[in-house]
Design an enzyme around this catalytic site. Sequence first.
Site, PDB file in Angstrom:
ATOM      1  N   HIS A  19     -47.346  31.375 -29.477  1.00  0.00           N
ATOM      2  CA  HIS A  19     -46.318  30.346 -29.244  1.00  0.00           C
ATOM      3  C   HIS A  19     -46.058  29.668 -30.580  1.00  0.00           C
ATOM      4  CE1 HIS A  19     -46.298  30.311 -24.750  1.00  0.00           C
ATOM      5  NE2 HIS A  19     -47.519  30.791 -24.921  1.00  0.00           N
ATOM      6  N   LYS A  41     -44.544  26.025 -30.996  1.00  0.00           N
ATOM      7  CA  LYS A  41     -45.326  24.825 -30.681  1.00  0.00           C
ATOM      8  C   LYS A  41     -46.416  24.543 -31.715  1.00  0.00           C
ATOM      9  CE  LYS A  41     -45.122  24.930 -25.597  1.00  0.00           C
ATOM     10  NZ  LYS A  41     -45.008  26.314 -25.107  1.00  0.00           N
ATOM     11  N   HIS A  61     -49.279  37.872 -28.218  1.00  0.00           N
ATOM     12  CA  HIS A  61     -48.890  36.731 -27.372  1.00  0.00           C
ATOM     13  C   HIS A  61     -49.207  35.443 -28.133  1.00  0.00           C
ATOM     14  CE1 HIS A  61     -48.616  34.738 -23.195  1.00  0.00           C
ATOM     15  NE2 HIS A  61     -48.887  33.752 -24.042  1.00  0.00           N
ATOM     16  N   ASP A  94     -52.515  33.312 -28.464  1.00  0.00           N
ATOM     17  CA  ASP A  94     -51.865  32.250 -27.696  1.00  0.00           C
ATOM     18  C   ASP A  94     -51.559  31.073 -28.622  1.00  0.00           C
ATOM     19  OD1 ASP A  94     -50.639  31.529 -25.361  1.00  0.00           O
ATOM     20  OD2 ASP A  94     -52.399  30.717 -24.408  1.00  0.00           O
ATOM     21  N   ASN A  95     -51.821  29.861 -28.167  1.00  0.00           N
ATOM     22  CA  ASN A  95     -51.388  28.675 -28.921  1.00  0.00           C
ATOM     23  C   ASN A  95     -52.319  28.389 -30.099  1.00  0.00           C
ATOM     24  OD1 ASN A  95     -50.590  28.441 -25.948  1.00  0.00           O
ATOM     25  ND2 ASN A  95     -49.241  26.991 -26.938  1.00  0.00           N
ATOM     26  N   HIS A 127     -45.935  34.789 -17.992  1.00  0.00           N
ATOM     27  CA  HIS A 127     -47.161  34.000 -17.848  1.00  0.00           C
ATOM     28  C   HIS A 127     -47.497  33.949 -16.356  1.00  0.00           C
ATOM     29  CE1 HIS A 127     -46.161  32.586 -21.870  1.00  0.00           C
ATOM     30  NE2 HIS A 127     -47.288  31.913 -21.933  1.00  0.00           N
ATOM     31  N   GLU A 182     -52.170  31.182 -14.712  1.00  0.00           N
ATOM     32  CA  GLU A 182     -53.008  30.523 -15.717  1.00  0.00           C
ATOM     33  C   GLU A 182     -53.651  29.302 -15.067  1.00  0.00           C
ATOM     34  OE1 GLU A 182     -51.008  29.380 -19.343  1.00  0.00           O
ATOM     35  OE2 GLU A 182     -52.873  28.738 -20.292  1.00  0.00           O
TER      36      GLU A 182
END
Length: 444
Positions: A91, A94, A89, A339-340, A239, A242
């Site tokens: 991103h 971004k 998972h 994640d990010n 998602h 969150e």
Amino acid sequence: MNNQQFSVIYDISHYWLKNAHIPVCLLETDFDIPSQTREGLSLVDIEINEGVIIQVVYSLTHLPSPETENIPTIDLKGGQVWPCFVDMHTHLDKGHIWMRSPNSDGSFNGALDAGARDAEKYWNAEDIYRRMEFGLKCSYAHGTKAIRTHLVCFGEQVNIGLEVFQTLQKEWEGRLILQPVSLVSGDYYLIEAGEKLADKTLDIGGILGAVLYMNSDLDNQLERLFSLAKERQLDLDLHTDENGDPNSRVLYKVAEKAISHQFSGKIICGHCCSLAVQTLEQVTATLKLVKEAGISIVSLPMCNLYLQNRQNNHTPRWRGVTLLHELKKEGISVAVASDNCRDPFFGFGDHDVLEVFNMSVRIAHLDMPYGDWPCAVTKTPADLIGLPNIGRIGIGLPADLILFKGRNFSELLSRPQHDRVVLRNGQIIDTTLPDYCELDSLFE
Ligand SMILES: Nc1ccnc(=O)[nH]1
């Protein structure tokens, strides 16, 4: 790592890695492991030929034989060996925008605002390509083999982002397995563009995704999402919850809908933070339904620690993560992922799944015992994203391995292990990380 002793691997394809500590949960062998450490590690020797693992034997009963004596040996002296990571998972579109678009207050809404403004102002094919490629270089060098990434797919963005993704997917073939998930809010699938997005997702071999919020239209959105996925036989990666609001029960609603649709595809729900602030009755009901629906959970501990429970000038009281232990105890598959990375949703990170594991151990107490938690960044996500041959060590599997100096978990998780050696098909790869200045011209 003293790379001198590895120089032999540059020249030959048949060799032994000796005295390697491997988490037993990651080992698929045809013999019973005679003994393991308190932390679940076993000492083994691994024979590699032509890029493939051809033998794994327990070190202490492995006696020299005439056949093996002439084969070059690298003594790992008890250092841990892991299979390459699976980061399920992320991103990537971004990534690395922090310097031009920081999060103004560190909150989830602050992240949404800054992310959307950045996309509107800066995102074009070159900008996305360069940042995404930077992320892939980091991931590969740290020892990751497969990545699933959510990609912003609103409006015109869909064509730019998905095209760049497909270009990189081709360019990195053989090094990284890349999977795309369409990322929009749940209401998007109610309009015509949403249906087109589902078609496009099918075209590119992707997974249907959405960020879902509690609202009066959620049932309608879920109905549509499941219908679109079912018609196209797409898997779902959502998602959910969150936030730290006990009334946020999207996970429960997704499970209900999956059961009523008799959905047979895979469903992953990411985050599920609010589960940790709900009553025992609510939690019990949700876990039961999630299990029945066959939903698996991916937790994103670094991002959750960063965004959840953020209030200006207040000390956070909650770590932000979902109920990892309770979910696992219920027999629900649980993975953790990055994640990010260096964007408004998480201001740090380097696509290093060892850091994700390290942080997860500390945040969610995955160490008493470590048990099969190493599976959460390897074998479990590999299974969940449909790659059952990776994220584990076994005979006949490619020698895609990470060799760490840390011999036990205390050593592994106390130093960054930046001197790790990464083998792909039995060969050492260059683990030099990309220089930050590669991206400077995007921020002028
Ligand atoms: N945690 C996140 C939620 C939504 N979008 C993101 O990029 N990250």
